[in-house]
Design a protein around this motif. Structure first.
Motif, short mmCIF file in Angstrom:
data_model
loop_
_atom_site.label_atom_id
_atom_site.label_comp_id
_atom_site.label_asym_id
_atom_site.label_seq_id
_atom_site.Cartn_x
_atom_site.Cartn_y
_atom_site.Cartn_z
N THR A 82 0.96 -0.94 0.30
CA THR A 82 0.05 -0.24 -0.24
C THR A 82 0.85 1.60 -0.22
O THR A 82 0.30 2.11 -0.62
N HIS A 83 1.91 1.35 0.90
CA HIS A 83 2.93 2.50 0.46
C HIS A 83 4.16 2.63 0.19
O HIS A 83 5.55 2.64 0.28
N TRP A 84 4.02 1.82 -1.65
CA TRP A 84 5.29 1.40 -1.87
C TRP A 84 6.01 2.19 -2.10
O TRP A 84 7.16 2.51 -2.29
N THR A 85 5.35 3.38 -3.09
CA THR A 85 6.27 5.03 -3.19
C THR A 85 6.97 5.33 -2.38
O THR A 85 8.01 5.71 -2.66
N GLU A 86 6.14 5.61 -1.15
CA GLU A 86 6.36 5.52 -0.18
C GLU A 86 8.59 5.18 0.52
O GLU A 86 8.94 5.45 1.19
N ILE A 87 8.42 3.78 -0.01
CA ILE A 87 9.13 2.94 1.09
C ILE A 87 10.06 3.16 -0.30
O ILE A 87 11.19 3.04 0.91
N VAL A 88 10.15 2.92 -1.27
CA VAL A 88 11.07 2.92 -2.05
C VAL A 88 11.89 3.97 -3.21
O VAL A 88 12.53 3.70 -3.69
N GLY A 89 10.26 5.26 -2.88
CA GLY A 89 10.62 6.50 -3.96
C GLY A 89 10.28 6.29 -5.22
O GLY A 89 9.96 5.77 -5.46
N ALA B 58 8.86 -0.24 -11.25
CA ALA B 58 8.64 -1.31 -10.69
C ALA B 58 7.66 -1.76 -9.70
O ALA B 58 7.12 -0.66 -9.29
N ARG B 59 7.59 -2.60 -9.50
CA ARG B 59 6.72 -3.22 -8.06
C ARG B 59 7.08 -4.42 -7.50
O ARG B 59 6.93 -4.70 -8.31
N PRO B 60 5.96 -4.85 -6.39
CA PRO B 60 6.11 -5.90 -5.73
C PRO B 60 5.23 -7.21 -6.09
O PRO B 60 4.43 -6.63 -6.42
N VAL B 61 5.76 -8.27 -6.74
CA VAL B 61 4.81 -9.34 -6.74
C VAL B 61 4.70 -10.18 -5.98
O VAL B 61 3.14 -10.90 -5.50
#
Length: 169
Positions: free
Chosen positions: A40-47, A54-57
Motif C-alpha cells: 500500500t505504501h510502495w512509493t513512499e518506501i522505495v521512492g 517496478a512493483r512488488p509481486v
C-alpha cells in the motif's frame, strides 16, 4: 408499520478501511505479504524513481533459510537499472519491516501487457507537449480573427495551428 430497531455493538457508519481489512489481509497473505504496508505504501518506501519502474509481486520463504525473497516486477528495459539499485531497495524494504525480513530480491521482467501481473501499468513520466511556434500561433490567430463566437474562434485557432504545424513537419 414501524420496524423494530436492531441493537448492535456498532452504530452508524463504518470506515471503508475497517470493512475491507480482512479481505485485503487474505489477498496479501496469499502472496506472502504478512505486512500489507509494503504494497500500500510502495512509493513512499522505495521512492518515486523505483516505484515508477517496478512493483512488488510476492514474498517467498525458503525452507530452513533465514530471510525471505522479494520478487519485484519490472519491464525488460528497466531491469538493469533496478539490478544496480538492489542494495538500496533491500535496505528500504527492510526498514519498512523494522528488521532484516528480506534477504534477497529477485527481479522478474515482463512486457507492460501480458500476464496478469504484467497488466498493471507502471507510472510513466508525463509527456511534455512541445511549445507551439509563435509564428504559427500568430498565423492561426489571424486566420480565425473574423469569427465572433469566442469558443468557435478558439477552436478554429487550435485547428489552424495543428494543421500548420503538421504541414511543416
Amino acid at each position: 408499520m414501524k420496524q423494530p430497531r436492531r441493537h448492535s455493538t456498532t452504530r452508524g457508519f463504518s470506515r471503508a478501511a475497517t470493512l475491507m481489512q480482512t479481505r485485503i489481509r487474505t489477498a496479501t497473505e496469499g502472496r506472502g505479504f504478512a505486512e500489507s504496508r509494503l504494497l500500500t505504501h510502495w512509493t513512499e518506501i522505495v521512492g518515486e524513481q523505483i516505484a515508477g519502474i517496478a512493483r512488488p509481486v510476492k514474498i517467498s520463504y525458503g525452507r530452513g533459510a533465514l530471510g525471505a525473497t522479494l520478487t519485484v516486477l519490472t519491464t525488460g528495459s528497466n531491469a538493469p537499472m533496478l539490478e544496480m539499485q538492489k542494495p538500496q531497495l533491500l535496505e528500504r524494504v527492510n526498514a519498512c519491516y523494522g528488521y532484516r525480513a528480506i534477504s534477497r530480491i529477485h527481479i522478474t521482467q515482463t512486457a507492460p501487457t501480458g500476464f496478469a501481473d504484467g497488466r498493471a501499468q507502471f507510472d510513466q513520466a508525463p509527456k511534455v507537449a512541445p511549445e507551439p511556434d509563435p509564428a504559427v500561433q500568430a498565423e492561426a490567430k489571424a486566420a480565425a480573427a473574423g469569427v465572433g463566437d469566442d469558443n468557435l474562434r478558439a477552436a478554429l485557432e487550435a485547428l489552424t495551428a495543428n494543421f500548420l504545424t503538421k504541414q511543416k513537419t
